[in-house]
Each structure stands twice: as structure tokens, then as C-alpha cells.
Design an enzyme around this catalytic site. Structure first.
Site, PDB file in Angstrom:
ATOM      1  N   THR A 180       0.868  -1.169   0.000  1.00  0.00           N
ATOM      2  CA  THR A 180       0.000   0.000   0.000  1.00  0.00           C
ATOM      3  C   THR A 180       0.907   1.222   0.000  1.00  0.00           C
ATOM      4  O   THR A 180       1.876   1.277   0.761  1.00  0.00           O
ATOM      5  CB  THR A 180      -0.978  -0.022   1.197  1.00  0.00           C
ATOM      6  OG1 THR A 180      -1.688   1.195   1.221  1.00  0.00           O
ATOM      7  CG2 THR A 180      -0.287  -0.253   2.518  1.00  0.00           C
ATOM      8  N   GLU A 326      -5.218  -3.030   4.042  1.00  0.00           N
ATOM      9  CA  GLU A 326      -4.916  -3.649   5.340  1.00  0.00           C
ATOM     10  C   GLU A 326      -6.070  -4.500   5.877  1.00  0.00           C
ATOM     11  O   GLU A 326      -5.950  -5.147   6.907  1.00  0.00           O
ATOM     12  CB  GLU A 326      -4.583  -2.573   6.380  1.00  0.00           C
ATOM     13  CG  GLU A 326      -3.243  -1.889   6.184  1.00  0.00           C
ATOM     14  CD  GLU A 326      -3.315  -0.661   5.280  1.00  0.00           C
ATOM     15  OE1 GLU A 326      -4.234  -0.584   4.442  1.00  0.00           O
ATOM     16  OE2 GLU A 326      -2.448   0.226   5.403  1.00  0.00           O
ATOM     17  N   LYS A 436      -8.673  21.508   9.405  1.00  0.00           N
ATOM     18  CA  LYS A 436      -8.935  21.924  10.778  1.00  0.00           C
ATOM     19  C   LYS A 436      -8.909  23.445  10.804  1.00  0.00           C
ATOM     20  O   LYS A 436      -7.847  24.061  10.835  1.00  0.00           O
ATOM     21  CB  LYS A 436      -7.888  21.325  11.711  1.00  0.00           C
ATOM     22  CG  LYS A 436      -8.445  21.063  13.078  1.00  0.00           C
ATOM     23  CD  LYS A 436      -7.539  20.164  13.870  1.00  0.00           C
ATOM     24  CE  LYS A 436      -8.206  19.765  15.172  1.00  0.00           C
ATOM     25  NZ  LYS A 436      -7.350  18.933  15.990  1.00  0.00           N
ATOM     26  N   TRP A 441     -13.111  20.662  12.849  1.00  0.00           N
ATOM     27  CA  TRP A 441     -12.966  19.865  11.632  1.00  0.00           C
ATOM     28  C   TRP A 441     -14.030  20.220  10.599  1.00  0.00           C
ATOM     29  O   TRP A 441     -15.206  20.355  10.912  1.00  0.00           O
ATOM     30  CB  TRP A 441     -13.117  18.371  11.947  1.00  0.00           C
ATOM     31  CG  TRP A 441     -11.953  17.800  12.684  1.00  0.00           C
ATOM     32  CD1 TRP A 441     -10.787  18.431  12.980  1.00  0.00           C
ATOM     33  CD2 TRP A 441     -11.848  16.478  13.214  1.00  0.00           C
ATOM     34  NE1 TRP A 441      -9.954  17.574  13.651  1.00  0.00           N
ATOM     35  CE2 TRP A 441     -10.584  16.374  13.817  1.00  0.00           C
ATOM     36  CE3 TRP A 441     -12.692  15.368  13.227  1.00  0.00           C
ATOM     37  CZ2 TRP A 441     -10.144  15.202  14.436  1.00  0.00           C
ATOM     38  CZ3 TRP A 441     -12.267  14.211  13.843  1.00  0.00           C
ATOM     39  CH2 TRP A 441     -10.993  14.122  14.442  1.00  0.00           C
TER      40      TRP A 441
HETATM   41  P1  AMP Z   1      -6.465   1.299  -0.416  1.00  0.00           P
HETATM   42  O1  AMP Z   1      -5.776   0.540   0.635  1.00  0.00           O
HETATM   43  O2  AMP Z   1      -5.568   1.790  -1.497  1.00  0.00           O
HETATM   44  O3  AMP Z   1      -7.641   0.587  -0.971  1.00  0.00           O
HETATM   45  O4  AMP Z   1      -7.014   2.632   0.272  1.00  0.00           O
HETATM   46  C1  AMP Z   1      -7.849   2.587   1.398  1.00  0.00           C
HETATM   47  C2  AMP Z   1      -8.424   3.945   1.639  1.00  0.00           C
HETATM   48  O5  AMP Z   1      -9.287   4.331   0.555  1.00  0.00           O
HETATM   49  C3  AMP Z   1      -9.301   4.044   2.862  1.00  0.00           C
HETATM   50  O6  AMP Z   1      -8.569   4.173   4.050  1.00  0.00           O
HETATM   51  C4  AMP Z   1     -10.141   5.274   2.547  1.00  0.00           C
HETATM   52  O7  AMP Z   1      -9.450   6.465   2.834  1.00  0.00           O
HETATM   53  C5  AMP Z   1     -10.330   5.166   1.046  1.00  0.00           C
HETATM   54  N1  AMP Z   1     -11.642   4.567   0.772  1.00  0.00           N
HETATM   55  C6  AMP Z   1     -11.906   3.288   0.514  1.00  0.00           C
HETATM   56  N2  AMP Z   1     -13.233   3.116   0.297  1.00  0.00           N
HETATM   57  C7  AMP Z   1     -13.808   4.328   0.441  1.00  0.00           C
HETATM   58  C8  AMP Z   1     -15.148   4.814   0.372  1.00  0.00           C
HETATM   59  N3  AMP Z   1     -16.173   4.016   0.055  1.00  0.00           N
HETATM   60  N4  AMP Z   1     -15.357   6.130   0.608  1.00  0.00           N
HETATM   61  C9  AMP Z   1     -14.338   6.956   0.918  1.00  0.00           C
HETATM   62  N5  AMP Z   1     -13.060   6.568   0.990  1.00  0.00           N
HETATM   63  C10 AMP Z   1     -12.797   5.263   0.762  1.00  0.00           C
END
Ligand code: AMP
Length: 541
Positions: A180, A326, A436, A441
Site C-alpha cells: 500500500t 490492510e 482543521k 474539523w
Molecule cells: P487502499 O488501501 O488503497 O484501498 O485505500 C484505502 C483507503 O481508501 C481508505 O482508508 C479510505 O481512505 C479510502 N476509501 C476506501 N473506500 C472508500 C469509500 N467508500 N469512501 C471513501 N473513501 C474510501
């Protein structure tokens, strides 16, 4: 009975009961190749025999740089069930990051699509531990001089027996890994165990989560290198659904819409951008999504307009999911419950914007900056933390400090969210994207959602910009729809009455297009680098 919960059990189950179900892969913009799960697993056996012949040892990392297709599915099972670790690499990362990842994971063999030969040619001087490469469907000559060992995938398999004794594996042993990419520092490796992937597969397949079944035809429009295509290579064989792989044409709406119609696809998953491209294409060509029963969107915040277009123009329910590398993929899915019909109209309209309720096994909480638990009142936003058997315990080869899991087992997701009394989560921001202002927020996602309800706006991103008086203030960066005109003032006036007045962005910057990350998400980091000082440099007034 004491039987380990391994991915091998998915393969055995699918082979015994769904062996004849079809695996379809696009091979070009026009053609597809068809096989059955039995064919795929037979070839996975040959692959396992080939890996043994190459001298691979249990636990070795076998990496892929490949799109979504049958051979990649064979690699999923041949590598994982063979007791190795399948490392799916995101080829869209910067060259240095890809080289770092291959070296850090200590990948022994790379299985690559021919498109990635030039990438490996560039990286070659940095890769010292790779024993060789296997090219899937080389388009012409093999790049013989690139590594000491270079094979064609078909040649490698052709000499092998399609019988093998799969090893008995410990359910806690590692079987797959994805890196990641954080915004700072090097990418971090997440290792999945057989058990975590199997439990995730089962949890997500429940009726009130995703409810996939024998009659489904599944189209993964997320790469097999992005959190295992959100688990679909395991879920489809488990339930016996047909699976349709778009190969490298995920972002090509002509090919995708043709595959949906031709293969009677009932279910698809993707990030907002790809779905948007598909609907734009269908709008222009007068196409339809008649066979599609359900679509899932996740990976990034999704504008309300996308849910409405799916429902009103194409009669398809678009469901939001939230997840992370994760978490083996999905953490929540937003499936309406029995209360949905009794909600007032405004709540029903906004409902799709929520990320949904946690999958089985996942515990959630929100906390303030001092780690005090915050109430589940649907209004108070806090740092979202999770724990459960599908959550990563530590990063591969990482230091304790990088882990993100506290002494009580809570993993800090880096997202900020509210939680309703029934456990429904709504993500309001990434912690690092938070604005912020004067100590309070402001949710960038809520502002983006409202901006994109304006008929002239195609895309919007809100970032935190440095401010003399309030430290940080929201700055809106927007892309207009083609042939639309709108002034900054009119766009800012659009927020009146929709949000607290002090949340209104301080300024608007119109751009031709927004920057995207390697997994198709808007890159707020690039926007912050470019416009973070916009309000204090005088240009923002
Ligand atoms: P990844 O590990 O690359 O899939 O990224 C994970 C991150 O993507 C999460 O911690 C969120 O910040 C963002 N994310 C995943 N799904 C959503 C969702 N449905 N709405 C908003 N953010 C999301």
C-alpha cells in the site's frame, strides 16, 4: 474436524461442485477466451509443478505484474495453494517504488504481461535477487537477455503434469501480499494469511453483505493487483459464479459495456472514476445495463450523482463499500436494512453516501485525538479504528512504530468517520486530508459531494489550504462539465443553506482535470503540493 481454513478449500470446493462454471477473459478489444474452473485449477496444478521444478521453496514470494485474466487467476491458485506467497504488484506506481517493492518483498520470480517488459528493462539494474521472469503471452520474441532465466508461461506449463499433491498448509501461514503506498515514506507490505482471506471471502459473500451466488456473472473492474481485485478471485469460485475478466481494458468503456451485454454480467465492482466513464459512454451511445443486478463502488468518496444516475437512468442499485489494503479489502458495505423504507425522504436520498455496516468479524470504534471513544450518534466524527481477523497486524518487515495497531489490538485506519447507532459508518475524511479550521474539523468529502450536485460540475476536490487567520481553510478545486460555464461566486453560492456557513470554501480553482493516484483515486497530495499555499500567497484573496 480439525481442517485448516485455507484458500485450497475454496479451490477444492469449486472444483467439486462448480467445476464447469465459466471463466471468461478478454484477450483483445474484440475477443474473449473461455475456460472452466476445472481448466483453471488443472493449469494451476501444472503451474505448481513448474514452480517446484524452478526450485521455489515454501514461503517464497512469487510476484505478478499482470492485468485481470485467466492466467492471473491460475497464478492466484497455483502460487497460493502451492504454499508460496502471491505478490501482486501495482505497475502504475513510480519506477523507483516498483523496484523498492520487488526488492523489499524479496520476490524470487516475476510473472508478467508482455506490456511490462519495458518497465522491467528500466528496473533491471536495481533488481539483484530476482531469479527470473515468466512472460504471459509474449507478443513476439522473449526478452531473453533481460534475466538469466526467461520463460514463456505456456512453455513453462506445457511440460508439466496436471496432477499434484497440494501441500497441507497452516491456515495462519502467509499466502498473498499487496503493498500500500503511503503518502510519506516507502510503500508498506501487507501480508494475508489463508485464514484471513478465507474469512473475508465468507463474510463478504453473505446475503446482507454482497449476496453473490451461482446465478451471478461477476465483472471485477478493479485490478487484480489492487487488494486482490477486492477478493473476487476467491468469492466467485466459492459461490460458483461465472467470472468475466476485462484484462487491460478496465478503463475502456466500449469494451466494458460490450462485455457486460455479451456475457450478461449481473454484478460489477469498481472505483467511482471507472463507473463514471462507463455511464458517460452509455449516455453518449444510448447503451444500457439491463443485465446488471448490482454494482459496488468503493476505494474513494463517491458523489451522490453517480448513485442517482445508476438508479434513475439505468435501473441499477449502486452499493457503496469501504475497505483498505490492510483489511483484506472490504470493511463495510452499505446495504439498506428494514428501517430504510420508514426513513424521511431527505435521509433516504443521502443514504447511499454512507459507507455502511461492518462485515462479520470486524469491530469498529471512533476516537478523539486522545484516544477516548466517541459516541455512535451519527454526528460526532472521530478517528476510525478497527480490529478483527481480517485486519493486518503489522507491515511486512516494518518497524513497531509503523504498525498502526495499538496495545489493545486496534488498527488506526487513517480515516475519519461518524458511526450511527446501528453501526453504519460514514467516512468524512482521511486524517491527512482533514481541514482543521480554527480548531474545528470540516469534512472535505461532504463539501465535494455538495459541489458535485451542481449541474455544471464534473469533478471536485476540496483540500486544506494554509490560512493566516484560521490556520487552515477549505479550497475547492473543480472541473466543469464540457460546455458548461459557471463563476466562482455562483459555485460558492451553491453551498448556501446546505452546510454550516463557515464550512464554505474560501475560494475555487477551476482546472481541466484532477490528478489521480496509481489506483485511480484523486491525488489530494498532489493538489496540496500545488495549491496548499494558494490562500496565503495572495492569489486566493
Ligand atoms: P487502499 O488501501 O488503497 O484501498 O485505500 C484505502 C483507503 O481508501 C481508505 O482508508 C479510505 O481512505 C479510502 N476509501 C476506501 N473506500 C472508500 C469509500 N467508500 N469512501 C471513501 N473513501 C474510501
Amino acid at each position: 474436524m480439525d481442517m485448516p481454513l485455507t484458500i485450497t478449500t475454496v479451490m477444492r470446493h469449486a472444483e467439486m461442485y462448480h467445476g464447469d462454471r465459466e471463466v471468461v477473459s478478454a484477450t483483445s478489444e474484440q475477443d474473449v477466451q473461455r475456460a472452466s474452473y476445472s481448466d483453471v485449477f488443472r493449469r494451476a496444478r501444472k503451474l505448481f509443478n513448474a514452480l517446484q521444478a524452478l526450485g521455489c521453496q515454501p514461503g517464497d514470494r512469487i510476484a505478478t505484474l499482470a492485468w485481470n485474466h485467466q492466467q492471473h487467476l491460475e497464478l492466484y491458485y497455483g502460487v497460493i495453494c502451492g504454499g508460496y506467497v502471491l505478490h501482486t504488484i501495482n505497475p502504475r506506481l513510480f519506477d523507483d517504488q516498483v523496484a523498492y517493492i520487488i526488492n523489499h518483498a524479496d520476490d524470487k520470480w516475476l510473472f508478467i504481461d508482455h506490456d511490462f517488459v519495458p518497465l522491467l528493462e528500466r528496473l533491471r539494474p536495481q533488481l539483484n535477487n530476482v531469479k527470473g521472469i515468466v512472460v504471459i503471452e509474449p507478443d513476439d520474441d522473449l526478452p531473453e537477455n533481460l534475466f538469466t532465466n526467461v520463460h514463456s508461461y505456456e512453455d513453462l506449463l506445457s511440460g508439466q503434469d496436471d496432477n499434484c499433491a497440494w501441500p497441507e498448509l497452516d491456515e495462519f501461514s502467509a499466502c498473498a501480499m499487496c503493498y500500500t503506498s503511503g503518502t510519506t515514506g516507502n510503500p508498506k507490505g501487507v501480508l494475508y494469511s489463508h485464514r484471513s482471506l478465507l474469512l473475508h471471502t465468507l463474510s463478504v459473500s453473505l446475503l446482507d453483505t454482497d449476496g453473490l451466488g451461482l446465478n451471478d456473472v461477476i465483472l471485477p473492474l478493479v485490478p487484480m493487483f489492487h487488494v486482490n481485485a477486492w477478493g473476487l478471485p476467491f468469492r466467485a469460485p466459492l459461490v460458483g459464479a461465472r467470472i468475466v475478466f476485462p484484462n487491460r481494458y478496465m478503463g475502456n468503456p466500449q469494451v466494458v459495456s460490450k462485455l457486460i451485454a455479451q456475457e450478461s454480467v449481473t454484478y460489477g465492482v469498481s472505483v467511482p472514476t471507472i463507473w463514471q466513464w462507463l455511464l458517460d459512454h452509455l449516455d453518449q451511445t444510448g447503451g444500457n445495463l439491463k443485465t446488471l443486478r448490482k454494482a459496488v463502488v468503493g476505494g474513494a468518496a463517491t458523489p451522490l450523482s453517480l448513485f442517482e444516475r445508476f438508479r434513475d437512468d439505468y435501473g441499477v442499485e449502486l452499493t457503496q463499500g469501504w475497505g483498505m489494503t490492510e483489511l483484506c479489502s472490504a470493511g463495510t458495505l452499505n446495504v439498506p436494512g428494514p428501517d430504510f423504507d420508514s426513513m424521511n425522504e431527505a435521509d433516504r436520498k443521502q443514504y447511499p453516501l454512507k459507507q455502511g455496516r461492518p462485515i462479520f468479524g470486524l469491530e469498529v470504534k471512533i476516537t478523539d485525538d486522545e484516544d477516548n471513544a466517541l459516541p455512535w450518534d451519527g454526528a460526532t466524527a472521530g478517528h476510525l479504528k478497527v480490529k478483527g481477523p481480517t485486519v493486518c497486524e503489522s507491515y511486512f518487515g516494518g518497524t513497531e512504530a509503523e504498525t498502526g495497531v495499538d496495545a489493545n489490538g486496534w488498527f488506526t485506519t487513517g480515516d475519519v468517520a461518524t458511526i450511527d447507532p446501528d453501526g453504519t459508518i460514514q467516512v468524512t475524511d482521511r486524517s491527512k486530508d482533514l481541514i482543521k479550521s480554527g480548531g474545528e474539523w470540516i469534512s472535505s468529502i461532504e463539501l465535494e459531494n455538495w459541489a458535485m450536485t451542481h449541474p455544471a460540475i464534473a469533478e471536485a476536490a476540496v483540500i486544506s489550504a494554509a490560512h493566516d487567520k484560521w490556520t487552515e481553510r477549505p479550497l475547492l478545486i473543480a472541473v466543469k462539465k464540457p460546455d458548461q460555464t459557471i463563476s466562482k461566486q455562483d459555485l460558492l453560492a451553491w453551498f448556501d443553506g446546505k452546510i454550516a456557513r463557515w464550512w464554505t470554501p474560501d475560494d475555487v480553482i477551476f482546472v481541466e482535470q484532477l490528478p489521480y493516484t496509481a489506483t485511480g483515486k484523486i491525488s489530494k497530495l498532489s493538489l496540496r503540493e500545488q495549491y496548499g499555499d494558494y490562500l496565503i500567497m495572495g492569489s486566493g484573496g
